[in-house]
Design a protein around this motif. Structure first.
Motif, PDB file in Angstrom:
ATOM      1  N   ASP A   1      30.858  56.051  44.942  1.00 27.58           N
ATOM      2  CA  ASP A   1      30.887  56.146  46.401  1.00 27.58           C
ATOM      3  C   ASP A   1      30.223  54.953  47.065  1.00 27.58           C
ATOM      4  O   ASP A   1      30.165  54.853  48.262  1.00 27.58           O
ATOM      5  CB  ASP A   1      30.286  57.470  46.906  1.00 27.58           C
ATOM      6  N   VAL A   2      29.698  54.055  46.269  1.00 27.32           N
ATOM      7  CA  VAL A   2      29.255  52.809  46.877  1.00 27.32           C
ATOM      8  C   VAL A   2      30.317  51.759  46.674  1.00 27.32           C
ATOM      9  O   VAL A   2      31.192  51.886  45.841  1.00 27.32           O
ATOM     10  CB  VAL A   2      27.920  52.299  46.309  1.00 27.32           C
ATOM     11  N   ASN A   3      30.146  50.761  47.436  1.00 26.97           N
ATOM     12  CA  ASN A   3      31.178  49.774  47.570  1.00 26.97           C
ATOM     13  C   ASN A   3      31.276  48.823  46.388  1.00 26.97           C
ATOM     14  O   ASN A   3      30.541  47.869  46.279  1.00 26.97           O
ATOM     15  CB  ASN A   3      30.795  48.997  48.802  1.00 26.97           C
ATOM     16  N   VAL A   4      32.219  49.092  45.542  1.00 28.55           N
ATOM     17  CA  VAL A   4      32.268  48.384  44.277  1.00 28.55           C
ATOM     18  C   VAL A   4      32.395  46.859  44.404  1.00 28.55           C
ATOM     19  O   VAL A   4      31.628  46.129  43.785  1.00 28.55           O
ATOM     20  CB  VAL A   4      33.374  48.966  43.389  1.00 28.55           C
ATOM     21  N   PRO A   5      33.333  46.364  45.192  1.00 25.74           N
ATOM     22  CA  PRO A   5      33.447  44.904  45.245  1.00 25.74           C
ATOM     23  C   PRO A   5      32.171  44.235  45.745  1.00 25.74           C
ATOM     24  O   PRO A   5      31.806  43.164  45.261  1.00 25.74           O
ATOM     25  CB  PRO A   5      34.597  44.682  46.224  1.00 25.74           C
ATOM     26  N   VAL A   6      31.495  44.867  46.675  1.00 23.33           N
ATOM     27  CA  VAL A   6      30.263  44.269  47.175  1.00 23.33           C
ATOM     28  C   VAL A   6      29.213  44.178  46.063  1.00 23.33           C
ATOM     29  O   VAL A   6      28.540  43.168  45.911  1.00 23.33           O
ATOM     30  CB  VAL A   6      29.706  45.073  48.362  1.00 23.33           C
ATOM     31  N   ILE A   7      29.111  45.221  45.292  1.00 22.50           N
ATOM     32  CA  ILE A   7      28.186  45.219  44.165  1.00 22.50           C
ATOM     33  C   ILE A   7      28.482  44.052  43.233  1.00 22.50           C
ATOM     34  O   ILE A   7      27.591  43.331  42.790  1.00 22.50           O
ATOM     35  CB  ILE A   7      28.336  46.522  43.348  1.00 22.50           C
ATOM     36  N   MET A   8      29.755  43.911  42.960  1.00 17.52           N
ATOM     37  CA  MET A   8      30.175  42.859  42.046  1.00 17.52           C
ATOM     38  C   MET A   8      29.815  41.488  42.621  1.00 17.52           C
ATOM     39  O   MET A   8      29.386  40.603  41.886  1.00 17.52           O
ATOM     40  CB  MET A   8      31.679  42.992  41.846  1.00 17.52           C
ATOM     41  N   GLN A   9      29.983  41.346  43.915  1.00 15.14           N
ATOM     42  CA  GLN A   9      29.612  40.080  44.555  1.00 15.14           C
ATOM     43  C   GLN A   9      28.117  39.806  44.409  1.00 15.14           C
ATOM     44  O   GLN A   9      27.708  38.689  44.101  1.00 15.14           O
ATOM     45  CB  GLN A   9      29.980  40.108  46.040  1.00 15.14           C
ATOM     46  N   PHE A  10      27.334  40.830  44.630  1.00 13.44           N
ATOM     47  CA  PHE A  10      25.897  40.682  44.430  1.00 13.44           C
ATOM     48  C   PHE A  10      25.608  40.260  42.996  1.00 13.44           C
ATOM     49  O   PHE A  10      24.845  39.317  42.752  1.00 13.44           O
ATOM     50  CB  PHE A  10      25.175  42.007  44.682  1.00 13.44           C
ATOM     51  N   ALA A  11      26.216  40.972  42.093  1.00  6.42           N
ATOM     52  CA  ALA A  11      25.915  40.735  40.682  1.00  6.42           C
ATOM     53  C   ALA A  11      26.252  39.303  40.291  1.00  6.42           C
ATOM     54  O   ALA A  11      25.435  38.609  39.675  1.00  6.42           O
ATOM     55  CB  ALA A  11      26.680  41.723  39.803  1.00  6.42           C
TER      56      ALA A  11
ATOM     57  N   ILE B   1      45.285  43.108  60.489  1.00  8.15           N
ATOM     58  CA  ILE B   1      44.892  42.221  61.579  1.00  8.15           C
ATOM     59  C   ILE B   1      43.475  41.750  61.274  1.00  8.15           C
ATOM     60  O   ILE B   1      42.640  42.557  60.853  1.00  8.15           O
ATOM     61  CB  ILE B   1      44.972  42.960  62.936  1.00  8.15           C
ATOM     62  N   PRO B   2      43.222  40.450  61.401  1.00 10.35           N
ATOM     63  CA  PRO B   2      41.877  39.956  61.067  1.00 10.35           C
ATOM     64  C   PRO B   2      40.826  40.626  61.947  1.00 10.35           C
ATOM     65  O   PRO B   2      40.927  40.607  63.166  1.00 10.35           O
ATOM     66  CB  PRO B   2      41.969  38.461  61.377  1.00 10.35           C
ATOM     67  N   LEU B   3      39.843  41.195  61.308  1.00 10.83           N
ATOM     68  CA  LEU B   3      38.886  42.006  62.055  1.00 10.83           C
ATOM     69  C   LEU B   3      37.681  41.209  62.533  1.00 10.83           C
ATOM     70  O   LEU B   3      37.113  40.411  61.775  1.00 10.83           O
ATOM     71  CB  LEU B   3      38.383  43.150  61.179  1.00 10.83           C
ATOM     72  N   THR B   4      37.306  41.429  63.763  1.00 11.04           N
ATOM     73  CA  THR B   4      35.994  41.004  64.232  1.00 11.04           C
ATOM     74  C   THR B   4      34.974  41.756  63.389  1.00 11.04           C
ATOM     75  O   THR B   4      35.076  42.974  63.222  1.00 11.04           O
ATOM     76  CB  THR B   4      35.827  41.359  65.716  1.00 11.04           C
ATOM     77  N   SER B   5      34.028  41.029  62.810  1.00 12.94           N
ATOM     78  CA  SER B   5      33.136  41.722  61.875  1.00 12.94           C
ATOM     79  C   SER B   5      31.758  41.089  61.797  1.00 12.94           C
ATOM     80  O   SER B   5      31.566  39.923  62.122  1.00 12.94           O
ATOM     81  CB  SER B   5      33.744  41.720  60.469  1.00 12.94           C
ATOM     82  N   VAL B   6      30.821  41.903  61.365  1.00 13.66           N
ATOM     83  CA  VAL B   6      29.517  41.398  60.955  1.00 13.66           C
ATOM     84  C   VAL B   6      29.577  41.233  59.453  1.00 13.66           C
ATOM     85  O   VAL B   6      29.876  42.185  58.726  1.00 13.66           O
ATOM     86  CB  VAL B   6      28.396  42.375  61.337  1.00 13.66           C
ATOM     87  N   ASP B   7      29.312  40.053  58.993  1.00 12.65           N
ATOM     88  CA  ASP B   7      29.447  39.736  57.579  1.00 12.65           C
ATOM     89  C   ASP B   7      28.343  40.381  56.747  1.00 12.65           C
ATOM     90  O   ASP B   7      27.196  40.442  57.169  1.00 12.65           O
ATOM     91  CB  ASP B   7      29.397  38.220  57.408  1.00 12.65           C
ATOM     92  N   ILE B   8      28.719  40.869  55.588  1.00 11.35           N
ATOM     93  CA  ILE B   8      27.716  41.258  54.590  1.00 11.35           C
ATOM     94  C   ILE B   8      27.641  40.120  53.588  1.00 11.35           C
ATOM     95  O   ILE B   8      28.514  39.964  52.746  1.00 11.35           O
ATOM     96  CB  ILE B   8      28.095  42.573  53.887  1.00 11.35           C
ATOM     97  N   PRO B   9      26.624  39.291  53.697  1.00  9.82           N
ATOM     98  CA  PRO B   9      26.589  38.048  52.917  1.00  9.82           C
ATOM     99  C   PRO B   9      26.019  38.274  51.530  1.00  9.82           C
ATOM    100  O   PRO B   9      24.909  37.838  51.221  1.00  9.82           O
ATOM    101  CB  PRO B   9      25.681  37.147  53.760  1.00  9.82           C
TER     102      PRO B   9
END
Lengths: 344, 344
Positions: free
Chosen positions: A71-81, A285-293
């Motif tokens: 239930d957590v965001n897998v791709p984000v985890i992978m990016q962190f890792a 549609i490209p979303l206005t967003s706050v980035d999770i860096p």
DNA sequence: ACCGCCTGTCGAAGCGCTTCGACGAACCCA
DNA sequence: TGGGTTCGTCGAAGCGCTTCGACAGGCGGT
């Protein structure tokens, strides 16, 4: 496998000299150094990590604890890792991968057995049970996240509270007054996940400051969850003109359903997402967003660990300022309020 | 940190006895064992990993090499990784995480410095440059994937060729004759990624065996890529009635575009995906799919590593049979062929 | 009663490296 | 010219564990 003694013999020096060539901890003459390096290259010598760890009490390994949950965001985890691994390598360290489900025991295992020099822990909860244990370890720890009581532990993360404020400020500036937060799944809130909580708090606070009419709603990421969530929002906040979505996986179904209901983005309803850049760009549609860096946060975590390891000073809490990027999913609300299509 | 000597003293035995209690390599009387274990518990003793590695030439760590690239399927990688970590833990091993971008040098570094007992390598290419190096290592290696010349290396994976055949057989049985493969991105093919290649080969072969009219097309996962891909397919294979999608990220945009073009799934066009179960289920309509059993493959890789480490025999190549699960995206083709809507 | 055999334990060697103290040689400044 | 430095190198002690050979004592068989 050649040992340092083999190298020493080949170069006609003592083992300690080889060691000093390797570590640079004592001056060695240019000639000797050259001879030793030649011998190392010729024999293909690599120091034995275990022996090194034993003698020097350093492993050059850091532990990374990742959530195993779905239930957590897998791709984000992978990016962190990958960010952590890449950054660690630039400091000559390797990464031992642990999963959160081993809990406190896992942390203590690797720390007590001296497998790692430091730990980086992700998916931190408000009252994370692991924190007391981490405080007791002799190895320094960096959390990616921010628990309620961070005393004695170093924390780095995106400033999610500021991200929420920034988002609301942006929407308010566009003229939106009725705004709903589509949050992570209830399970994420239930276990007190740090980032979810902080975003929510920032959202609520900024809402009051700006005098907005807002509501917040967790959201299961599947189609059904999104449907329910949108229906609830419509029921509770009539004439909502903007949605803040802090739930990467719900994003796509949510956009689908808005379209299915005939609500155009951004003409009928604005959407601001909190998600990695590539996710915001990969939507219809490209979303206005706050980035999770993820990359920056992971890199910062490693930098911080390295500082701690060589005894340099570091801020106990480092929250990266959010960046909101305007794209195409956010506009001024339609003049004729109340004209918004409803989801049947 | 207490050492084995502290434990020995506390229990009134010699250090070697403590060691034998820990390892079970020699018989120890029940009383002695109890005393030792009590002392261990009381002192909170954990053997020093480096010392252990030095003395025993075993680290109880396996390396896992993951791709860093973004054009590969991130969630699947993560599934593999967690499966490997979890399985490794049941065998008392930890996992050192390496990224593919360190290449051959990274493998040699961890192997030569004796940081790991074995390696598991993902994202294998047909002529993977790392393979000659892996053959030379003293540590055993298991590939997740299947290179062209696997001699001397153990490989495990899903049988992607069989998966392709299974898929075509299923579609043929439903009555489809004109079928297109929407493959991974061109970059994946270009670097000769093993699984992409094997699926393609199986597809082509089965197509010939079954006398089908098929075509294959790589696909960039973004909206544009999918659009181009579908247009190309329509141009080249008139009246196509089924799509086999071996590209997890293209799946969603592809379904979107079919719908946008007024082509209903499965009434107008059938879709069979090759992807993890949860992805197939998370689509707007549950997809008939061949599962990518990351968990099983990861587990098998670890089991195989363990077998190699204790000298047991193992098949050099283990390809797991595919499972096709019928869901709702596949039906018999419409009777009136040629009546399919075109993408404008 | 004796030999051979397990069983249970110990002592010591060593795994390959780092690091500390020591020491000769070269150097500088008085 | 001599005393104090600095430079460059060496030897040896250990880091904490595993493992091998040795050995004392108890067993059963003859």
């Amino acid at each position: 496998m050649p040992t340092i003694n083999d190298v020493a013999r080949a170069a006609g020096v003592s083992p300690s000299t080889v060691s000093y060539v390797l570590s640079g901890r004592r001056p060695i003459s240019a000639q000797t150094r050259a001879r030793v390096q030649a011998a190392i290259a010729e024999l293909g010598f690599h120091p034995h990590a275990g022996a090194r760890a034993l003698a020097s009490s350093k492993t050059n390994v850091v532990a990374l604890v990742v959530p195993l949950r779905v239930d957590v965001n897998v791709p984000v985890i992978m990016q962190f890792a990958t960010a952590v691994v890449t950054a660690a390598r630039t400091h000559n360290h390797d990464v031992l991968l642990l999963t959160k489900d081993e809990g406190t025991a896992g942390l203590e295992r690797v720390a007590h057995s001296t497998m790692v020099d430091a730990l980086i822990v992700m998916d931190v909860e408000k009252h994370d049970v692991r924190i007391p244990a981490l405080r007791r370890l002799k190895q320094p720890t960096v959390l990616i996240g921010l628990p309620d009581d961070p005393a004695g532990i170093i924390c780095v993360d995106l400033d999610f509270a500021a991200a929420a404020k920034e988002t609301l400020r942006h929407l308010a500036w566009h003229g939106h007054r009725r705004i709903a937060l589509v949050g992570p799944s209830p399970a994420v809130y239930r276990r007190g996940t740090s980032y979810a909580d902080r975003f929510l708090a920032g959202f609520t606070e900024a809402s009051a400051e700006l005098g907005l009419e807002t509501m917040t709603h967790p959201c299961e990421p599947a189609q059904d969850g999104v449907r329910t969530c949108l229906a609830d929002i419509d029921a509770a906040l009539d004439g909502v003109t903007a949605l803040v979505v802090h739930n990467e996986e719900a994003l796509r179904p949510l956009l689908d359903q808005l379209r299915a209901a005939g609500r155009r983005v951004p003409e009928d309803i604005s959407v601001v997402a909190v998600c990695p850049r590539d996710v915001a760009l990969s939507m219809p549609i490209p979303l206005t967003s706050v980035d999770i860096p993820s990359h920056d946060v992971g890199g910062l975590a490693v930098e911080t660990v390295m500082k701690l390891l060589d005894g340099r000073h570091t801020e106990p809490i480092r929250l990266l300022p959010p960046t909101l990027v305007e794209r195409e999913s956010c506009a001024a609300p339609a003049r004729s309020t109340g004209e918004v299509f409803k989801i049947s």
